[in-house]
Design a protein around this motif. Structure first.
Motif, short mmCIF file in Angstrom:
data_model
loop_
_atom_site.label_atom_id
_atom_site.label_comp_id
_atom_site.label_asym_id
_atom_site.label_seq_id
_atom_site.Cartn_x
_atom_site.Cartn_y
_atom_site.Cartn_z
N SER A 299 0.83 -1.11 0.14
CA SER A 299 -0.16 0.04 0.04
C SER A 299 0.90 1.41 0.06
O SER A 299 2.11 1.18 -0.03
N SER A 300 0.00 2.54 -0.05
CA SER A 300 1.07 3.64 0.19
C SER A 300 1.37 4.08 1.55
O SER A 300 0.90 3.55 2.47
N ILE A 301 2.37 4.68 1.71
CA ILE A 301 2.63 5.72 3.09
C ILE A 301 2.83 6.95 2.64
O ILE A 301 3.28 7.69 1.77
N GLY A 302 2.08 7.77 3.37
CA GLY A 302 1.90 9.52 3.35
C GLY A 302 2.07 9.89 4.66
O GLY A 302 2.62 9.27 5.73
N GLY A 303 1.52 11.01 4.71
CA GLY A 303 1.46 12.01 5.96
C GLY A 303 2.20 13.24 5.97
O GLY A 303 2.16 13.96 4.75
N ALA A 304 2.96 13.64 6.80
CA ALA A 304 3.44 14.83 6.93
C ALA A 304 4.83 14.90 7.79
O ALA A 304 4.84 14.07 8.64
N ASN A 305 5.87 15.48 7.30
CA ASN A 305 7.07 15.68 8.00
C ASN A 305 7.17 17.04 8.49
O ASN A 305 6.66 18.02 8.30
N GLN A 365 -0.50 -2.96 8.08
CA GLN A 365 -0.19 -2.29 6.72
C GLN A 365 1.00 -1.66 6.55
O GLN A 365 1.89 -1.28 5.44
N LEU A 366 1.19 -0.61 7.48
CA LEU A 366 2.63 0.40 7.45
C LEU A 366 3.78 -0.22 7.34
O LEU A 366 4.89 0.25 6.86
N GLU A 367 3.91 -1.48 7.84
CA GLU A 367 4.91 -2.40 7.48
C GLU A 367 5.22 -2.94 5.92
O GLU A 367 6.07 -3.27 5.63
N ASN A 368 4.29 -2.65 5.42
CA ASN A 368 4.31 -3.16 3.85
C ASN A 368 3.68 -1.82 2.99
O ASN A 368 2.71 -2.02 2.27
N ALA A 369 4.28 -0.69 3.21
CA ALA A 369 3.55 0.34 2.26
C ALA A 369 4.99 1.12 2.00
O ALA A 369 6.05 1.49 2.78
N GLN A 370 4.95 2.05 0.79
CA GLN A 370 5.80 2.81 0.38
C GLN A 370 5.46 4.25 -0.31
O GLN A 370 4.23 4.09 -0.35
N PRO A 371 6.09 5.23 -0.26
CA PRO A 371 5.75 6.25 -1.01
C PRO A 371 6.11 6.40 -2.56
O PRO A 371 6.88 5.25 -2.97
#
Length: 416
Positions: A299-305, A365-371
């Motif tokens: 899945s995807s990973i997003g958010g904010a830095n 899911q975050l263990e298997n997610a990328q931007p």
């Protein structure tokens, strides 16, 4: 890459826009030399003021924080102006897809030399998918503040009616369950796919084995006309072509999920509270699941830095604030305040996340997610793909031909 692109864009802004949008002397100057300015976006900017007050109470150095909440629709131009004028805040928030553009302009302080004193900044503290958003051209340009991913939301009761005691775990199962659900009546669908969501097509592509390295992306070698990407778009399109997903926008997804006409959809963590608040009648009848797999379950990973402006004269104070914000306990407090997910993996060991089945799904899911690739043209490329998909789903264009054309346009964007 185009080192001066962002500067050139900002420089053409009129002086009136500069004075109104930047307000540099108001935002970044203070009679109190221990006051730092922080720019944060949207509702998060408003809520961050509460955490800033707690930081002021707890820090022993008398550091004060002025938080300016900036609407998302004006944030990009405001940051552009700050870079062009060299008059920005001390600390600022960036959506992860903006990081390459502003890093290329040299807008962020390199945090690499500070990780010994602030070990919480180390990339190993964060999900693997978030680490690439922290780094650019050998520098550490920020720290993940919060993260998000996309998972499958599904009606357990309605899936059971078509023979699924658990969520579909593969592409074949997703297609089968969706088809059966869509066959219930002319007004029913199986899976809702938001055609305005830029990341969903790429999630399908990653699941189908599509990969592109940072080096390939920077060279425009996307291979969007290759077997893995084209195959994913054919699968994506089949849901619309077969009437399983609605081509028009239709009813709001919360209402459609509640009344069962759209019993499955992909979304992020914000939908948990939305459904709890706006669809209480189906409490206990729905759940979340990690993405169905093809070659992968990516899945995807997003958010904010959060980053520190490169020319701030308040480095130490800004570092202290970043350290506080990214402390595990603060991140858990921020979860309670904002319903956004912690970026630090350590926070996910807390029972509030680990023992909540809805949130725990996102942890897995975050263990298997990328931007997406960390290149500054990525947002433009994703919009081009949405335009191509509309021509396929609505206009009847052939998938393979349209992906060939899309690949050429993506290459042209890198060459500009």
């Amino acid at each position: 890459m185009k080192k001066s692109k962002i500067i050139a864009l900002a420089s053409v802004m009129s002086m009136s826009v500069f004075l109104g949008a930047c307000g540099g002397s108001d935002d970044n100057s203070s009679e109190d030399e221990d006051t730092i300015s922080v720019w944060a976006m949207g509702e998060e900017g408003k809520q961050l003021k509460e955490l800033a007050e707690k930081f002021e109470e707890e820090n022993e150095d008398g550091i004060k924080v002025e938080v300016q909440a900036i609407p998302w629709d004006s944030a990009h131009d405001k940051l552009l102006t700050a870079v062009a004028s060299q008059d920005g805040p001390d600390v600022f928030q960036l959506g992860t897809t903006w990081v390459p553009e502003f890093a290329e302009a040299g807008a962020m302080l390199d945090l690499s030399e500070y990780t010994d004193d602030y070990p919480e900044f180390a990339p190993d503290n964060y999900f693997e998918g978030a680490r690439s958003t922290m780094e650019y051209d050998g520098q550490q340009v920020g720290v993940p503040w919060y993260v998000e991913s996309r998972v499958l939301y599904y009606r357990e009761d309605l899936l059971e009616d078509v023979g699924y005691d658990e969520a579909p775990a593969t592409w074949d199962e997703l297609k089968d369950a969706s088809s059966q659900l869509a066959d219930r009546s002319e007004d029913d669908y199986g899976l809702d796919i938001d055609q305005n969501d830029q990341i969903t097509p790429f999630i399908f592509a990653w699941q189908n084995g599509y990969e592109v390295s940072e080096e390939e992306a920077e060279n425009g070698e996307f291979n969007f006309d290759g077997e893995e990407f084209v195959g994913a778009m054919e699968y994506y399109h089949s849901f619309f072509d077969e009437g399983i997903s609605q081509t028009s926008e239709g009813q709001d997804i919360t209402k459609a999920f509640e009344n069962g006409t759209k019993p499955m959809f992909f979304s992020g963590p914000w939908m948990i509270n939305i459904l709890n608040d706006q669809a209480p009648d189906i409490e206990g009848q729905w759940s979340t699941a990690v993405m169905p797999e093809q070659e992968t379950g990516m899945s995807s990973i997003g958010g904010a830095n959060l980053s520190i402006f490169h020319n701030t004269d308040k480095v130490d104070e800004s570092l202290e604030f970043l350290s506080f914000i990214n402390d595990t306990e603060t991140q858990l407090e921020w979860l309670e305040m904002s319903n956004t997910l912690p970026s630090r993996t350590e926070a996910w060991e807390d029972p509030v996340l680990d023992e909540d089945p809805m949130y725990a799904t996102f942890g897995r899911q975050l263990e298997n997610a990328q931007p997406g690739p960390q290149i500054e043209e990525w947002d433009q490329i994703t919009q081009e793909l949405l335009d191509s998909i509309e021509r396929i789903n609505v206009g009847g264009a052939e998938v393979e031909e349209e992906m060939s054309s899309f690949n050429e346009k993506a290459e042209e964007l890198l060459a500009e």
